[in-house]
Structures are given as C-alpha cells and as structure tokens.
Design a protein around this motif. Structure first.
Motif, PDB file in Angstrom:
ATOM      1  N   MET A  90       0.834  -1.204   0.000  1.00 18.65           N
ATOM      2  CA  MET A  90       0.000   0.000   0.000  1.00 18.65           C
ATOM      3  C   MET A  90       0.869   1.253   0.000  1.00 18.65           C
ATOM      4  SD  MET A  90      -2.929   1.174   2.766  1.00 18.65           S
ATOM      5  CE  MET A  90      -1.799   1.548   4.088  1.00 18.65           C
ATOM      6  N   GLY A  91       1.884   1.279   0.854  1.00 21.40           N
ATOM      7  CA  GLY A  91       2.727   2.461   0.953  1.00 21.40           C
ATOM      8  C   GLY A  91       3.517   2.731  -0.316  1.00 21.40           C
ATOM      9  N   GLY A 126       2.623  14.868   6.448  1.00 16.93           N
ATOM     10  CA  GLY A 126       3.374  13.757   7.031  1.00 16.93           C
ATOM     11  C   GLY A 126       2.470  12.827   7.821  1.00 16.93           C
ATOM     12  N   ALA A 127       1.515  13.402   8.571  1.00 16.45           N
ATOM     13  CA  ALA A 127       0.579  12.579   9.340  1.00 16.45           C
ATOM     14  C   ALA A 127      -0.343  11.791   8.418  1.00 16.45           C
ATOM     15  CB  ALA A 127      -0.247  13.469  10.273  1.00 16.45           C
ATOM     16  N   LEU A 128      -0.832  12.440   7.352  1.00 17.40           N
ATOM     17  CA  LEU A 128      -1.703  11.737   6.411  1.00 17.40           C
ATOM     18  C   LEU A 128      -0.959  10.626   5.690  1.00 17.40           C
ATOM     19  CD1 LEU A 128      -3.673  14.747   4.871  1.00 17.40           C
ATOM     20  CD2 LEU A 128      -4.516  13.046   6.477  1.00 17.40           C
ATOM     21  N   LEU A 129       0.265  10.910   5.275  1.00 16.79           N
ATOM     22  CA  LEU A 129       1.052   9.876   4.608  1.00 16.79           C
ATOM     23  C   LEU A 129       1.397   8.755   5.584  1.00 16.79           C
ATOM     24  CD1 LEU A 129       3.490  12.001   2.408  1.00 16.79           C
ATOM     25  CD2 LEU A 129       1.403  10.825   1.714  1.00 16.79           C
ATOM     26  N   ALA A 130       1.601   9.103   6.848  1.00 16.09           N
ATOM     27  CA  ALA A 130       1.891   8.077   7.853  1.00 16.09           C
ATOM     28  C   ALA A 130       0.738   7.104   7.987  1.00 16.09           C
ATOM     29  CB  ALA A 130       2.175   8.734   9.204  1.00 16.09           C
ATOM     30  N   ALA A 131      -0.490   7.629   7.875  1.00 18.70           N
ATOM     31  CA  ALA A 131      -1.670   6.784   8.006  1.00 18.70           C
ATOM     32  C   ALA A 131      -2.013   6.051   6.717  1.00 18.70           C
ATOM     33  CB  ALA A 131      -2.862   7.632   8.446  1.00 18.70           C
ATOM     34  N   THR A 132      -1.257   6.320   5.656  1.00 14.76           N
ATOM     35  CA  THR A 132      -1.508   5.616   4.395  1.00 14.76           C
ATOM     36  C   THR A 132      -0.290   4.812   3.951  1.00 14.76           C
ATOM     37  OG1 THR A 132      -0.937   7.662   3.224  1.00 14.76           O
ATOM     38  CG2 THR A 132      -3.267   7.187   3.539  1.00 14.76           C
ATOM     39  N   THR A 133       0.878   5.456   3.909  1.00 13.85           N
ATOM     40  CA  THR A 133       2.055   4.746   3.411  1.00 13.85           C
ATOM     41  C   THR A 133       2.849   4.109   4.534  1.00 13.85           C
ATOM     42  OG1 THR A 133       3.545   6.647   3.533  1.00 13.85           O
ATOM     43  CG2 THR A 133       2.204   6.427   1.560  1.00 13.85           C
ATOM     44  N   GLY A 134       3.223   4.897   5.553  1.00 16.77           N
ATOM     45  CA  GLY A 134       4.033   4.359   6.638  1.00 16.77           C
ATOM     46  C   GLY A 134       5.460   4.060   6.229  1.00 16.77           C
ATOM     47  N   ILE A 135       5.877   4.469   5.040  1.00 20.51           N
ATOM     48  CA  ILE A 135       7.242   4.214   4.565  1.00 20.51           C
ATOM     49  C   ILE A 135       8.064   5.475   4.784  1.00 20.51           C
ATOM     50  CG2 ILE A 135       8.655   3.468   2.631  1.00 20.51           C
ATOM     51  CD1 ILE A 135       6.621   1.404   3.506  1.00 20.51           C
ATOM     52  N   VAL A 136       8.973   5.455   5.759  1.00 25.02           N
ATOM     53  CA  VAL A 136       9.701   6.656   6.150  1.00 25.02           C
ATOM     54  C   VAL A 136      10.538   7.198   4.996  1.00 25.02           C
ATOM     55  CG1 VAL A 136      11.540   7.525   7.628  1.00 25.02           C
ATOM     56  CG2 VAL A 136       9.740   6.120   8.597  1.00 25.02           C
ATOM     57  N   GLY A 137      11.305   6.332   4.355  1.00 22.25           N
ATOM     58  CA  GLY A 137      12.182   6.787   3.278  1.00 22.25           C
ATOM     59  C   GLY A 137      11.417   7.485   2.182  1.00 22.25           C
ATOM     60  N   GLY A 302      -5.281  -4.596   6.016  1.00 24.03           N
ATOM     61  CA  GLY A 302      -4.134  -4.462   5.116  1.00 24.03           C
ATOM     62  C   GLY A 302      -4.506  -4.765   3.678  1.00 24.03           C
ATOM     63  N   ALA A 303      -5.330  -5.785   3.487  1.00 28.11           N
ATOM     64  CA  ALA A 303      -5.791  -6.110   2.126  1.00 28.11           C
ATOM     65  C   ALA A 303      -6.641  -4.979   1.564  1.00 28.11           C
ATOM     66  CB  ALA A 303      -6.580  -7.421   2.152  1.00 28.11           C
ATOM     67  N   ILE A 304      -7.494  -4.393   2.418  1.00 26.92           N
ATOM     68  CA  ILE A 304      -8.300  -3.253   1.978  1.00 26.92           C
ATOM     69  C   ILE A 304      -7.394  -2.107   1.550  1.00 26.92           C
ATOM     70  CG2 ILE A 304      -9.923  -1.473   2.767  1.00 26.92           C
ATOM     71  CD1 ILE A 304     -11.119  -3.602   4.652  1.00 26.92           C
ATOM     72  N   GLY A 305      -6.362  -1.843   2.365  1.00 27.72           N
ATOM     73  CA  GLY A 305      -5.439  -0.767   2.038  1.00 27.72           C
ATOM     74  C   GLY A 305      -4.694  -1.008   0.745  1.00 27.72           C
ATOM     75  N   ALA A 306      -4.233  -2.240   0.529  1.00 31.45           N
ATOM     76  CA  ALA A 306      -3.494  -2.559  -0.701  1.00 31.45           C
ATOM     77  C   ALA A 306      -4.382  -2.378  -1.934  1.00 31.45           C
ATOM     78  CB  ALA A 306      -2.968  -3.994  -0.621  1.00 31.45           C
ATOM     79  N   VAL A 307      -5.606  -2.874  -1.847  1.00 35.74           N
ATOM     80  CA  VAL A 307      -6.537  -2.739  -2.979  1.00 35.74           C
ATOM     81  C   VAL A 307      -6.904  -1.272  -3.193  1.00 35.74           C
ATOM     82  CG1 VAL A 307      -8.895  -3.230  -3.697  1.00 35.74           C
ATOM     83  CG2 VAL A 307      -7.461  -5.072  -2.814  1.00 35.74           C
ATOM     84  N   ALA A 309      -5.152   1.377  -2.459  1.00 33.56           N
ATOM     85  CA  ALA A 309      -4.010   2.094  -3.041  1.00 33.56           C
ATOM     86  C   ALA A 309      -3.915   1.837  -4.533  1.00 33.56           C
ATOM     87  CB  ALA A 309      -2.721   1.668  -2.340  1.00 33.56           C
ATOM     88  N   MET A 310      -4.193   0.601  -4.960  1.00 35.00           N
ATOM     89  CA  MET A 310      -4.114   0.290  -6.387  1.00 35.00           C
ATOM     90  C   MET A 310      -5.230   0.985  -7.167  1.00 35.00           C
ATOM     91  SD  MET A 310      -3.434  -3.393  -8.152  1.00 35.00           S
ATOM     92  CE  MET A 310      -5.012  -4.118  -7.720  1.00 35.00           C
TER      93      MET A 310
END
Length: 881
Positions: A90-91, A126-137, A302-307, A309-310
């Motif tokens: 998702m991220g 940053g907070a919104l991306l944290a709740a969606t991606t969670g990928i720091v880099g 997690g499956a909901i998030g992955a779908v 995001a796609m």
C-alpha cells in the motif's frame, strides 16, 4: 566462560553491524559463530559441547531456532505478520503513484498564507502519509524534494525546514498502520507468555497458592490493539509538532514566515484540494475505521489498504485529459456503497437464504462485489501498463518483506543464543537488583533503547531488545503495565532512531535530496528540537496510560465479541463502577427493591414465589455488602502505609537470595558433573551460601507478623468480594427466570392443541406412534421456560404406553395431570403477564446495570465505557505478591 562467549556474541554482532555488514546476515551470523565457538571449545577442553552454555547446549539452541522459524511461517495463531507485505504494498503503491506529491502541493497552497503554514502543511501531510504509506524513506524523500526548496525559497530557516521534514517523515512509525507496531505486537505476544509464567511463579513463591487469580494475569496484545493504542499518542505528537512550529512562527517570524498563494482560491483550487485529500482520507477511514469498528482484522484491513491504493493509482497514473480517468474508482465507490447498503438492509448469509428478500440481498451483494472486482482488475491493468508501476511496486514489496522476515528470523537466532549464554538472566538480575522498583527498570530500558537508536535501525531494536526486556517489565506487578502501553512506549522511543545522528535514516534520506545550500550540520541542528519534542510526548504518555489503553479497552468492551461481565479480569473495575452507582443511586435502588416486595406473587408456584422473595432479600443486602467492601478497601490502603516499606525490603532481599540460590544450584551441578574447576566452583557456592544466610538475617523480625496482619485484611477483601458476587448473582437470577417464564406464555399456549390431541388419541396409540408423537410435543415444551414439569408428565405417559407391559390407565392419569397442570400454568402465567410483568420490568430496569450487571450477556454501552476508563489505568498489585 559463559560470560566470555556472551561478550563475544555482542562484540561480533556490534562489529558486523558497525562495519556495514547486512543486518539480515549479521544477526544470525554472530549467533552461529559464537555458538559454534562455544561448542568447539567446550568439546576440546571439557569433553562436552554443552560445557560453556548456561542453558542447555547447541542442540537446544538449534531447536529454539527451528521453533522460531515455525512460529514465523507456519503457526496460524501468529498470522499478524501477514499484514506486513500488504501495508508495504500500500505504501509503495501510493508513493509510486505520486499521490504524496499531490497532497504536499495542495496542502502547502492551502496553509501557506498562515504564519508557519508551510511547515504546518508538511506536518499535516506527514501525518496523512503516515496513516496511508508508513514508509519513512519514501515520505522524507518526497517531502524533501517538493517542500524543502519551497521552504528555503520563501525564507524559512534551514534548520527548521530540515527538522520539520525529517520529523514529519518519521510519523509513519507510530501512526497506524505501522510496520513497527506489527513487529512489536508479534514480539510482545511471546513476551506476554513468558511474563505470565514468571508472574505466576512469583505469586506461587510469595503466597504459597498453586494458582494465581486471573485478575492478576497479563493481558496480551495484538496488532489491532497496537494500532488503536498508538493512534492518540501519534496524534498527540502531531499536535506537539504543530504547536512548536506555531510558537516559532509567532516568537521568531523570520524563521517561519507566511507564504502567500499567488493563484486564486476558486472552484478549480477547491477541486484540486478535495481530489488530493479525499481519496487518502477515505483510504485511512476504510483501513483504520474497519479495525476500530471491529469490522476487519489487521490482515483484512491491510488487504483493503493494498486494494484501495491500487484503485487510487489507477486514476492517478492514467494520463490527464484521456477519457475515463476516474471510471474504475467510480465503479469501486458504487460497488462499496451497494455492498454497504445491502448489508444494512438485507440478510446476506448465503447458507441461510430462506425468503425472496434474502435472495435479493445476496444478489445485490454479489453485484456490488462484482463491481469492486472489475474496478480492481481495471486499476491493476492501468498500474501495470502505465510507467510499469505495478511491477516495480511488487518487486520492492518482495524485497522489503523479505528483508523484514529474514531479520526476524536472524534476530530470533540471536536472542536464542543470548539466552543460551545466560544473558537474559544477567539482564533480569541487573534490572531487578536496581532500587526504585519498576520505574527505575523502565527508565533504564528506555534509555538503552534511545541510545541504541543512535546506531541501530528500528527493526533490530524491536526484534533484539524487546524479547529480552519486555518479559521482565511486563512481569513486574508494581506498575502492572499493559502490553499495548509498553509496546507503544517502545514504539515512540524507537521512532527517535530515525532522527538521532550519526545513523538516523531520515537524516540520510533528507541529505540525499537536499540542495548543497543546506549543510549537514543544519540538518542535525534542526532535528534536535524534534527529538526533544518526541521525548516530551514519551513523558506525557508515560504518565497518562489512558492515552494508550482507553481506545483498545473501549473497542474490546463494546464489540460484538466483548467478554461477558462475569469475566474475572473485569470484576475490579465493574465493582468500582457499581460502588459509585450505589453512592449516587442507592436510595432509588433500595426504593425499587421495596416496591418489588409489594408485588402480589401469592398465586405463583411455590418454587418461583420463594425464589423471588429470596432474591429480593439478597438484593437488599447488596448495597451494605458493597459498603463493607469499600471499608475493607480503605483499611487495606491504610494498612499498606506500614506494610509496603517492609514488603519492599523483604521482597528485595528474597529476590537477591533467589538469584544466589539459583547460582549455587548451578555451580554445585557443574561441579558434580566435572565441568570446570570443581574445587573453585564448590568454594564459590559456599561463599554464596554465606551471602544467602546473611541476607536471610537481614529480614526484619516483625516481617511475619506484619505480613500476617495485612494478609488477614487481604483475605477479608477477597471473601467479601466473592460473597458479594454470589449474592448479586442469586439476587438477579429470579428476575431473569420470572421474565422468561412470563414471556413464554404465548409459546406455551401454542402447545395447548397438541396436548389435547395427545389426550384424545392416547387410548388407541401403539408404542411406536406414542414414541414419535409424544417426543414431538416434549421437544416443543423443552423450548418453553417453566415447562419442565409438564414435559416430565408427558414423558411418564409415553413410557407407560411404550412399556413392554403397557398401562393405558396410568398413562391417561399422567396425561390428565399434565393437562391440569397446563391449565393451571396458563392461568397464573396469563394473570402474571397482565398484573406482574410491568412491576418486574420496572424493577429490572432499576437494578439491571448494578445488581444485575454480572448476569447480562455483555456490558451495556454506558457501563462498558466506565469499565474501559477504569481499565485504562494501571493498578499496582505488588502487595498481593
């Protein structure tokens, strides 16, 4: 020698990590080398490969490694790690589809005109991306490339700009969904089991009891609980960042000036902002909302998030201007809306379709699911064909997931080796030997984790340090902390590892995309304030456990699968609530009991009438019993003033004695088996025994009397609470029985005709016919409360007909008695439904949430919230040990 090999293990691991050797191989490699060296030296010098292992030998270490491997990959109970690749996918998909860039640009335009607004927009994004991606880099790089030039161009301080971007980019480690929280939940699940065993042994040694009350047990945690627990602290951290930027903008305007938007705030601008914000917010709502509402597990979320995001990538990657850009997303939205509406209005259980309405519901749900599947496939094709995004995302997901799992396995091997050389016992003895109790141990552990963050990544800290220290902290009954609180505290602490030089990864990511005008020293200076802000948040959460514990407790107690109120772990908080309720509503409850006494129950059967009267008598004693419990509780608090200091001293001495006693046993065992210098080991054991005797002599002479006095109070408290619980259960039982019996009047009336038919046909029945027809009516009576006596008479009549020597006359006598009893029951039930039921219902309403609370199938919402608020606080239970 065990200490030598333990030191060798740490040195080899530190050297490997410091030299830049891959973590995935440094952790297991150092374990393999050290275990192999210890086994070889033991074989050469002592003739045994297990000679220099404190616990077992190399075979046990290998067995532990196999067990951990099975635990990660094959145990269905530990399926939390499945969520890791889903959230990583998702991220990366959201990052590759440039949704993060859209958010940054639009939020900067929206907040820019406010003093410090550009910095605030970076924090919000940053907070919104944290709740969606969670990928720091990905987050730091994206914000560094887009926001940093804009901030520098508009006069923002270089250090403040770099600090805001680096700190905001790390929010993904604490704001759910977070890979750190998933890993911590997995590690803490094992730690809770170990801590539970240790606490049970401690209780057994301290009290002599074989079993520990379940109210003193340690509650485990899950990834879902960790997500819920970290939500408020994560938002608290965001709020602290924003307040800091606002303070800088107000006190030193030149460091964070307002940035006017050169465009127009028209419909097009609003449309762009909504398009950039609504899809990520909708995804956050679907992922976190489904977990909070109990609709989905973490894996399903997690499956909901992955779908999701796609699907978002499907329209973002589609070239602008080409028709049908948003068609797949619109189809998905329609499908979701149709499924949600169908679930709210129809029964969609495929295995239980009975009516045309049920079939319509299943059909509509199938159509909705079909639309969602079409949208997913369509979006997937777009992601695959546009910029080769899907392939890249899948490859990166596989790489990152493999790295995480290999590190997990390597860390498990390292931890097993650490324990094999007695490292865990050393850490435990060191921490338990510290003065100051739990909080001293906790501060030491958190300090070590903070320092390790200067050199290690969050995964290494989570999988190496947590399994060693978490069982020790969780087992301590003094603070009695919850696993979710400890996990969130460690997660907040670990987050600083991304900012602390020299190896803060967020600093490296930002340095890689920052212009040459931004000096490295400015980046380091910029993050110092945010490190201090993170420590401030850590302190706030440490002293306010409900910030973490309340939401998981609330969700658990209000869910459909909530534990019943008779659950032993809930009793303390339930009784605290009831005590308050009795204090505020005691007179009304007593009045309701007296009113219930005035109800006419003279025409009821004797057993029902006697139970009702006895139940009222017991209900009348509930309030005085609770008052007595509160009195004993105050006496316990008063007694603890004198008991606690002596208890602390004696338990400390006994702990030191136990440590030495175990070492004595180990030394004498090794000496008896010929491992090492037997004479030296025996001398060491004798010296330790002298120390044990000296410690024993330090126990105050008054200890036994002091302990006995306090234990008497403790026993009184336990006895009073158990008596109260039995009393209120017996007081409320007749209320439930009465309502059930009266409510079943119509059901009993429906059996009038079948009983009459049996009476009419019985004289001519043979055994087989009677067996079928009587059992059918008996089964009907089995569903009627209070119908047992009639059912028994019918069964007696059936047996007389079906007997080898049938007795029709006796059978008809039983039937006549059953019919008479039926008529009698219908008479008093009908009268009770009219005259008695309103009074019983009013009485039930008055006592259901207090005296009758334990007998409810689940806690009512108002009481669940009160109990959750109580359970969110940690309760010191050390004096029970």
């Amino acid at each position: 020698m065990e200490l030598f090999f333990l030191l060798m293990l740490l040195v080899v691991m530190g050297t490997a990590l410091g030299s830049g050797y891959p973590v995935a191989f440094a952790l297991p490699g150092s374990a393999i080398l050290t275990v192999g060296a210890a086994a070889l030296v033991g074989l050469l010098l002592e003739g045994s490969t297990a000679a220099y292992f404190a616990n077992g030998g190399p075979s046990q270490w290998l067995s532990a490694g196999v067990t951990n491997l099975r635990g990660v990959y094959w145990e269905p109970e530990r399926d939390t790690l499945i969520a890791i690749p889903l959230f990583i996918f998702m991220g990366i998909m959201l990052q590759r589809s440039k949704i993060a860039e859209d958010l940054l640009v639009n939020m900067a335009q929206l907040f820019g005109p406010i003093p410090g607004g550009l910095g605030i927009s970076v924090i919000v994004v940053g907070a919104l991306l944290a709740a969606t991606t969670g990928i720091v880099g990905a987050t730091v790089v994206a914000m560094g490339m887009i926001s940093l030039p804009a901030m520098m161009r508009n006069g923002y301080s270089n250090s403040l700009s770099s600090g805001v971007i680096a700190a905001s980019g790390t929010l993904g480690q604490i704001i759910p969904p977070s890979i750190v929280l998933i890993i911590l939940a997995d590690q803490l699940a094992s730690a809770v089991d170990q801590a539970g065993t240790s606490r049970t042994e401690l209780y057994k040694v301290a009290t002599g009891e074989l079993t520990m009350p379940s109210e003193f047990a340690i509650v485990s945690t899950s990834a879902g609980d960790m997500f819920l627990g970290a939500l408020v602290p994560g938002l608290l951290l965001v709020a602290i960042y924003i307040l800091y930027v606002l303070a800088i903008a107000i006190l030193r305007p030149k460091m964070a000036p307002a940035v006017p938007y050169e465009g127009k705030y028209d419909a097009a601008f609003i449309g762009n902002v909504l398009l950039a914000m609504i899809p990520p917010l909708a995804l956050i709502l679907l992922v976190l909302g489904s977990i909070i509402a109990g609709v989905a597990t973490v894996n399903q979320a997690g499956a909901i998030g992955a779908v999701g995001a796609m699907v978002m990538a499907g329209y973002r990657l589609h070239p602008k201007g080409r028709p049908g850009r948003f068609t797949p997303a619109i189809i998905a939205a329609v499908g979701l809306a149709l499924v949600a509406w169908t679930l709210a209005n129809y029964n969609t259980n495929v295995l239980n379709m009975q009516t045309a309405s049920d079939r319509m519901g299943v059909t509509l749900a199938a159509i909705g699911v079909g639309l969602i599947v079409i949208s997913i496939i369509w979006s997937g094709i777009r992601a695959f064909t546009n910029e080769d995004a899907l392939t890249g995302v899948m490859v990166e997901t596989a790489k990152t997931t493999s790295l995480v799992f290999i590190i997990l396995l390597g860390a498990a091997m390292l931890t097993a080796a650490f324990r094999a050389f007695g490292g865990e016992e050393l850490v435990k003895h060191f921490l338990e030997g510290l003065p100051g109790g739990f909080w001293t141990k906790f501060i030491i552990v958190m300090t070590v984790i903070f320092v390790l963050g200067f050199f290690l990544d969050f995964i290494e800290i989570a999988v190496v340090v947590v399994p060693i220290v978490a069982p020790i902290l969780l087992a301590d009954p003094e603070a009695n902390v919850s696993a979710v609180w400890l996990g969130v505290m460690i997660g907040l602490n670990i987050q600083t590892s991304f900012l602390t030089p020299p190896f803060g990864f967020a600093l490296f990511y930002l340095r890689g995309v920052a212009p040459a005008a931004l000096k490295t020293i400015q980046i380091y200076k910029g993050v110092v304030a945010f490190i201090l802000l993170q420590i401030l948040a850590l302190i706030i959460v440490a002293f306010n456990p409900p910030l973490v514990n309340y939401l998981p407790a609330r969700t658990s107690l209000t869910a459909e699968t909530a534990p019943p109120p008779v659950n032993p772990a809930l009793q303390y908080c339930i009784e605290e609530y009831i005590a308050d309720a009795f204090d505020t509503r005691g007179p009304q409850i007593s009045a309701a009991i007296e009113t219930a006494r005035g109800l006419d129950v003279s025409y009821l059967p004797e057993n029902l009438r006697d139970d009702w009267i006895e139940g009222l008598d017991k209900a009348a004693t509930a309030i005085p019993m609770m008052a007595e419990i509160q009195t004993i509780q105050q006496r316990l608090r008063d007694g603890a003033v004198d008991y606690r200091p002596e208890h602390t001293i004696v338990r400390g001495l006994q702990r030191d004695m136990l440590i030495r006693t175990k070492e004595i046993a180990d030394l004498r065992l090794r000496a008896s088996r010929g491992f090492g210098d037997s004479e030296a080991q025996t001398a060491r054991a004798d010296a330790l025994q002298s120390e044990v005797d000296a410690l024993q002599a330090q126990i105050p002479a008054t200890w036994e009397d002091t302990q006995a006095t306090y234990n008497v109070l403790n026993k009184e408290n336990e006895t009073a609470r158990n008596l109260y619980r039995r009393t209120v259960d017996q007081a409320y039982g007749p209320v439930m029985d009465m309502k059930a019996v009266i409510a079943s009047t119509d059901a009993l009336e429906a059996i009038r005709a079948p009983i009459a038919a049996l009476v009419a046909d019985a004289p001519g029945m043979d055994g087989d016919t009677a067996d079928v027809r009587f059992k059918e009516v008996e089964s009907m009576l089995g569903d009627v409360d209070g119908g047992r006596e009639i059912r028994g008479l019918l069964a007696d009549a059936r047996k007389e007909i079906d007997d080898r020597s049938p007795d029709p006359e006796r059978a008809m006598a039983y039937l006549a008695e059953a019919q008479a009893l039926f008529d009698t029951q219908m008479a008093w039930r009908t009268r009770a439904a009219t005259e008695l039921l309103p009074g019983v219902t009013a009485y039930d309403d008055a006592i259901r949430d207090t005296i009758g609370l334990r007998q409810q199938p689940r806690l009512p919402r108002a009481q669940a919230l009160e109990v959750a608020s109580c359970a969110a606080h940690h309760r010191d239970i050390s004096l029970n040990f």
